[in-house]
Design a protein around this motif. Structure first.
Motif, PDB file in Angstrom:
ATOM      1  N   ILE A 168       0.850  -1.207   0.000  1.00  0.00           N
ATOM      2  CA  ILE A 168       0.000   0.000   0.000  1.00  0.00           C
ATOM      3  C   ILE A 168       0.880   1.250   0.000  1.00  0.00           C
ATOM      4  O   ILE A 168       0.603   2.220  -0.693  1.00  0.00           O
ATOM      5  N   TRP A 169       1.961   1.237   0.773  1.00  0.00           N
ATOM      6  CA  TRP A 169       2.834   2.421   0.823  1.00  0.00           C
ATOM      7  C   TRP A 169       3.423   2.720  -0.553  1.00  0.00           C
ATOM      8  O   TRP A 169       3.476   3.865  -0.973  1.00  0.00           O
ATOM      9  N   PHE A 170       3.884   1.657  -1.222  1.00  0.00           N
ATOM     10  CA  PHE A 170       4.410   1.873  -2.578  1.00  0.00           C
ATOM     11  C   PHE A 170       3.320   2.447  -3.492  1.00  0.00           C
ATOM     12  O   PHE A 170       3.563   3.362  -4.268  1.00  0.00           O
ATOM     13  N   ILE A 171       2.118   1.876  -3.347  1.00  0.00           N
ATOM     14  CA  ILE A 171       1.009   2.338  -4.208  1.00  0.00           C
ATOM     15  C   ILE A 171       0.666   3.796  -3.892  1.00  0.00           C
ATOM     16  O   ILE A 171       0.385   4.583  -4.791  1.00  0.00           O
ATOM     17  N   MET A 172       0.753   4.171  -2.619  1.00  0.00           N
ATOM     18  CA  MET A 172       0.452   5.548  -2.238  1.00  0.00           C
ATOM     19  C   MET A 172       1.457   6.530  -2.854  1.00  0.00           C
ATOM     20  O   MET A 172       1.090   7.595  -3.323  1.00  0.00           O
ATOM     21  N   VAL A 173       2.743   6.153  -2.843  1.00  0.00           N
ATOM     22  CA  VAL A 173       3.756   7.018  -3.479  1.00  0.00           C
ATOM     23  C   VAL A 173       3.418   7.147  -4.966  1.00  0.00           C
ATOM     24  O   VAL A 173       3.438   8.244  -5.544  1.00  0.00           O
ATOM     25  N   CYS A 174       3.087   6.014  -5.574  1.00  0.00           N
ATOM     26  CA  CYS A 174       2.769   5.979  -7.004  1.00  0.00           C
ATOM     27  C   CYS A 174       1.533   6.823  -7.308  1.00  0.00           C
ATOM     28  O   CYS A 174       1.526   7.623  -8.249  1.00  0.00           O
ATOM     29  N   PHE A 175       0.488   6.708  -6.494  1.00  0.00           N
ATOM     30  CA  PHE A 175      -0.729   7.489  -6.729  1.00  0.00           C
ATOM     31  C   PHE A 175      -0.479   8.983  -6.488  1.00  0.00           C
ATOM     32  O   PHE A 175      -1.042   9.824  -7.175  1.00  0.00           O
ATOM     33  N   GLY A 176       0.345   9.295  -5.498  1.00  0.00           N
ATOM     34  CA  GLY A 176       0.691  10.698  -5.257  1.00  0.00           C
ATOM     35  C   GLY A 176       1.377  11.277  -6.482  1.00  0.00           C
ATOM     36  O   GLY A 176       1.033  12.365  -6.958  1.00  0.00           O
ATOM     37  N   ALA A 177       2.349  10.514  -7.025  1.00  0.00           N
ATOM     38  CA  ALA A 177       3.060  10.966  -8.230  1.00  0.00           C
ATOM     39  C   ALA A 177       2.076  11.092  -9.388  1.00  0.00           C
ATOM     40  O   ALA A 177       2.119  12.073 -10.150  1.00  0.00           O
ATOM     41  N   SER A 178       1.169  10.140  -9.501  1.00  0.00           N
ATOM     42  CA  SER A 178       0.181  10.185 -10.579  1.00  0.00           C
ATOM     43  C   SER A 178      -0.721  11.407 -10.433  1.00  0.00           C
ATOM     44  O   SER A 178      -1.085  12.040 -11.419  1.00  0.00           O
ATOM     45  N   PHE A 179      -1.069  11.736  -9.175  1.00  0.00           N
ATOM     46  CA  PHE A 179      -1.884  12.941  -8.964  1.00  0.00           C
ATOM     47  C   PHE A 179      -1.121  14.176  -9.444  1.00  0.00           C
ATOM     48  O   PHE A 179      -1.670  15.018 -10.149  1.00  0.00           O
ATOM     49  N   GLY A 180       0.154  14.261  -9.047  1.00  0.00           N
ATOM     50  CA  GLY A 180       0.978  15.392  -9.486  1.00  0.00           C
ATOM     51  C   GLY A 180       0.995  15.514 -10.999  1.00  0.00           C
ATOM     52  O   GLY A 180       0.820  16.600 -11.558  1.00  0.00           O
TER      53      GLY A 180
ATOM     54  N   LYS C 135      -5.069  11.914   7.292  1.00  0.00           N
ATOM     55  CA  LYS C 135      -5.811  11.230   8.352  1.00  0.00           C
ATOM     56  C   LYS C 135      -5.007  10.080   8.927  1.00  0.00           C
ATOM     57  O   LYS C 135      -5.277   9.614  10.013  1.00  0.00           O
ATOM     58  N   ASN C 136      -4.066   9.538   8.133  1.00  0.00           N
ATOM     59  CA  ASN C 136      -3.254   8.410   8.603  1.00  0.00           C
ATOM     60  C   ASN C 136      -1.936   8.390   7.822  1.00  0.00           C
ATOM     61  O   ASN C 136      -1.699   9.255   6.965  1.00  0.00           O
ATOM     62  N   LEU C 137      -1.105   7.381   8.091  1.00  0.00           N
ATOM     63  CA  LEU C 137       0.223   7.319   7.478  1.00  0.00           C
ATOM     64  C   LEU C 137       0.135   7.241   5.949  1.00  0.00           C
ATOM     65  O   LEU C 137       0.869   7.924   5.232  1.00  0.00           O
ATOM     66  N   MET C 143       0.203  12.416   0.135  1.00  0.00           N
ATOM     67  CA  MET C 143       0.306  13.866   0.027  1.00  0.00           C
ATOM     68  C   MET C 143       1.746  14.321  -0.210  1.00  0.00           C
ATOM     69  O   MET C 143       2.011  15.142  -1.079  1.00  0.00           O
ATOM     70  N   ILE C 144       2.663  13.731   0.549  1.00  0.00           N
ATOM     71  CA  ILE C 144       4.067  14.152   0.413  1.00  0.00           C
ATOM     72  C   ILE C 144       4.568  13.854  -1.004  1.00  0.00           C
ATOM     73  O   ILE C 144       5.200  14.694  -1.653  1.00  0.00           O
ATOM     74  N   SER C 145       4.239  12.668  -1.499  1.00  0.00           N
ATOM     75  CA  SER C 145       4.662  12.301  -2.842  1.00  0.00           C
ATOM     76  C   SER C 145       4.079  13.266  -3.876  1.00  0.00           C
ATOM     77  O   SER C 145       4.782  13.730  -4.786  1.00  0.00           O
ATOM     78  N   ALA C 146       2.780  13.580  -3.740  1.00  0.00           N
ATOM     79  CA  ALA C 146       2.124  14.484  -4.698  1.00  0.00           C
ATOM     80  C   ALA C 146       2.778  15.859  -4.677  1.00  0.00           C
ATOM     81  O   ALA C 146       3.072  16.442  -5.734  1.00  0.00           O
ATOM     82  N   VAL C 147       3.036  16.381  -3.477  1.00  0.00           N
ATOM     83  CA  VAL C 147       3.600  17.731  -3.367  1.00  0.00           C
ATOM     84  C   VAL C 147       5.013  17.774  -3.963  1.00  0.00           C
ATOM     85  O   VAL C 147       5.366  18.695  -4.712  1.00  0.00           O
ATOM     86  N   ILE C 148       5.816  16.762  -3.651  1.00  0.00           N
ATOM     87  CA  ILE C 148       7.189  16.742  -4.189  1.00  0.00           C
ATOM     88  C   ILE C 148       7.157  16.698  -5.718  1.00  0.00           C
ATOM     89  O   ILE C 148       7.856  17.456  -6.397  1.00  0.00           O
TER      90      ILE C 148
END
Lengths: 211, 291, 212
Positions: A168-180, C135-137, C143-148
């Motif tokens: 999930i953490w890897f996917i979250m980084v990936c989705f964050g980048a995708s959002f950007g 809201k959680n980790l 959020m951090i990934s998106a902002v960077i």
């Protein structure tokens, strides 16, 4: 773009943007216009770019050699028989050939073009220890944990629980980048429209008024 | 005003207005912020840079107007790069909803700037239906998929196409793609026919191409307007005479800068409001809850 | 019989394409190439399939004067004009250059489609306000990934957060790549198994649609 065309395009651009204030008849008009045009566009394109050159002109040029193309034309027309109640089953025959071909292509494309090269590139040396080998390890761990996260045939308990959490953490980084990147894409489209409004509409209009 | 139209207690139309103003200002007053280039874009640029008049680049327009602001600048920059170096170009379109017009538009914009001749220096094959079927059929014989160019001239009568029969004569195939078509160039054309491929993708789909790039299924990746701006920057640095022409995407990056900052501020404000409302709820819960 | 023939056709076509991938005998290669050419033509016919449903839907709306029937007239009329120009103009214009068709495309279709998609720029700004609450980790990582990445991919990023460009390159090439690769492998295996099910006739999507 001449000034009249620019005014038409600007009017339609603003008609769509009027939705941002609230839904309104002008927006609905523009939306309906768009629906009709997109479907109408494809008719001429498929006829003149594929059906005429790849079927009719080839048949006319050398019917003895290209006779098999008739099968394509017949299958194509059969697709439309799905709308004729009595012979709708013939439409399914054509659709079955169409789907059979593309899923066959897709099968090899996915296994040979996606799975094998991607798996191969994940199995990279982890020794001797270097920055590259640490990154290789991170990619390996990431790929495996994401695959575990999407593995739903067993409940995520025991060892699977922390591994899928890592996934999930890897996917979250990936989705964050995708959002950007998605933000970037949408802003680019806005830039395109604003550039049009300023450069092709406002400036030429002002130039025409001010001489 | 319904809840859905509210953002943090304010009418969301104020948010829209702020974005519009933030985007409009750099369009009116360009800031000229510097563009940093990345290895994924440099790789394609260097590949074209290594080409000469004996080489052929295939440029596939696999997008429509909805992606034009991102991909048009890439197309124009790549065509300018090829024509400056004398590299010959085979242009085609595989995206049904606007692809052929995108290709024609780019050629109309760029070919006039150079002394290039259609049929000798470049050829525009037009659009064809059945993306994967076309990609497979072109491998050995492009004329079997495209019997004529967009003007209706048989391919065997076109000088450039007498030399280019299929993928083996193409130095690199570049797909400017929206949606899944770019992936087909990597997982079908490269994987099954060994054709060197690069993709110019919309920013929405760019992140997924990194995995193809790393696996060597593509040699270069231009991601969204940023990728286009990088290619323009590389082109302008190598060929200063093109600096004024290759600037559409670079100008757009000023707007990106401002609006990205606005959105980051929104994210931060959203969190501030969230923390405040949570602590308010906690305080209210503390007063009302059982002792 | 009516139900077995499509299953057989899908099986034969799909299996042939798969077999042709492994066999380089000239007769198989030749047939495979012919199949590619046929399918280009079939796809060209398939693309406007929606026109029939489109016309049925809107003519019903116009006939019954249902809500939005005037907009249906706009859709049908614009379809008719664009389709007619697309069909007729290349026959009558020099070098197949369809002037009216291209004018409609550049002046009407392009601004409509491009603007419609650009609306999302505004929506995404207001969505950012709500969607990135820590809201959680997991939400914090998102959020951090998106902002960077948002900073790392724009020129102003190097003034706001100097390492953002290098961090973005790392994010894209390591964690993003790993997750994208995991998703890609999973999706590819899923698509391949679905393809096998369709070829074997376990799934029969071609049996649905009108007339069923």
């Amino acid at each position: 773009m001449d000034l009249v065309s620019a005014w038409v395009a600007a009017f339609l651009t603003l008609a769509i943007y009027s939705f941002l204030y609230k839904d309104n008849p002008l927006y609905r008009f523009a939306e309906s216009l768009f629906v009709g045009l997109s479907l109408g566009y494809e008719i001429g394109i498929v006829l003149h770019r594929t059906i005429i050159p790849n079927l009719f002109q080839k048949l006319a040029a050398d019917p003895g050699r290209n006779w098999y193309l008739v099968i394509g034309g017949v299958l194509g027309i059969m697709l439309y028989l799905r709308y004729v109640q009595r012979v709708s089953f013939l439409g399914r025959w054509a659709l079955a050939v169409y789907m059979g071909y593309f899923v066959g292509v897709e099968l090899m494309q996915r296994l040979h073009g996606d799975v094998l090269p991607q798996v191969k590139d994940t199995m990279l040396p982890l020794l001797p220890l270097s920055l590259a080998s640490v990154q290789n390890l991170l990619v390996l761990v990431g790929v495996l944990s994401v695959l575990v996260y999407f593995y739903f045939s067993r409940p995520h308990t025991g060892i699977l629980r922390p591994v899928s959490r890592l996934g999930i953490w890897f996917i979250m980084v990936c989705f964050g980048a995708s959002f950007g990147y998605t933000v970037m894409a949408r802003i680019s489209l806005l830039v395109g429209r604003l550039t049009f409004l300023v450069d092709d509409w406002v400036r030429p209009t002002l130039a025409a008024i001010l001489g | 005003m319904s809840d859905a139209q509210q953002v943090g207690g304010i009418d969301r139309r104020w948010v829209y207005l702020l974005v519009a103003v933030g985007a409009l200002l750099p369009v009116l007053i360009p800031m000229g912020l510097p563009i940093l280039t990345t290895p994924a874009v440099e790789a394609l640029f260097q590949r074209v840079e290594s080409f000469g008049p004996q080489d052929v680049l295939m440029l596939s327009f696999d997008y429509g107007p909805s992606s034009a602001p991102e991909l048009d600048p890439m197309a124009d920059a790549i065509l300018r790069h090829c024509f400056t170096r004398g590299v010959r170009v085979v242009v085609l379109a595989l995206f049904p909803l606007g692809g052929p017009n995108m290709a024609q538009g780019s050629l109309d914009r760029v070919t006039g700037e150079f002394s290039v001749e259609e049929g000798r220096d470049f050829v525009y094959l037009g659009y064809k239906d059945g993306a994967q079927a076309v990609m497979r059929r072109m491998a050995e014989d492009i004329s079997a998929a495209f019997p004529r160019d967009h003007r209706g001239i048989p391919l065997k009568e076109i000088p450039l196409m007498q030399e280019v029969r299929g993928y083996p004569q193409i130095g690199v195939a570049v797909s400017l793609a929206t949606g899944i078509l770019g992936e087909y160039w990597a997982n079908l054309v490269n994987a099954q026919f060994g054709q060197t491929v690069a993709v110019g993708a919309t920013a929405v789909s760019a992140p997924k191409y990194y995995t193809y790039l790393k696996a060597g299924q593509m040699i270069g990746l231009l991601g969204g307007l940023k990728g286009a701006a990088e290619y323009e920057e590389l082109l302008a640095s190598a060929y200063p005479e093109l600096r004024d022409r290759a600037r559409v995407a670079r100008r757009g990056m000023d707007v990106q800068s401002i609006v990205h900052l606005i959105i980051i501020v929104f994210i931060l404000l959203g969190n501030v409001f969230y923390v405040l409302s949570r602590s308010e709820r906690t305080r209210a819960g503390g007063r009302l809850g059982p002792r | 019989m009516k139900r077995q023939i499509p299953v057989l056709l899908a099986f034969l076509t799909g299996t042939f394409v798969v077999v042709a991938f492994f066999v380089s005998a000239p007769v198989v290669v030749g047939l495979n190439e012919k199949l590619d050419e046929l399918l280009m033509i079939v796809t060209a016919f398939a693309l406007p399939l929606g026109v029939v449903s489109f016309l049925q839907h809107h003519s019903k709306k116009i006939g019954r004067r249902s809500i939005g029937w005037r907009n249906s007239i706009v859709s049908v009329a614009s379809f008719a004009v664009m389709a007619s120009l697309g069909i007729v103009e290349p026959f009558v214009s020099a070098q197949g250059r369809a002037v009216g068709f291209n004018w409609l495309f550049d002046t009407v279709f392009t601004p409509l489609q491009a603007t419609m998609f650009s609306l999302l720029a505004f929506m995404i700004a207001s969505a950012a306000f709500r969607a990135f609450r820590v809201k959680n980790l997991e939400a914090a990582i998102l959020m951090i990934s998106a902002v960077i990445v948002m900073l790392g991919r724009v020129p102003i990023g190097k003034f706001v957060l100097p390492p953002s460009a290098a961090l973005t390159e790392w994010i894209m090439n390591v964690p993003n790549l790993a997750a994208q690769r995991g998703i890609l492998i999973g999706a590819a295996l899923g698509a391949a198994s679905m393809a096998i099910r369709i070829i074997l006739g376990i799934e029969r999507p071609y049996m649905g649609g009108a007339g069923e």
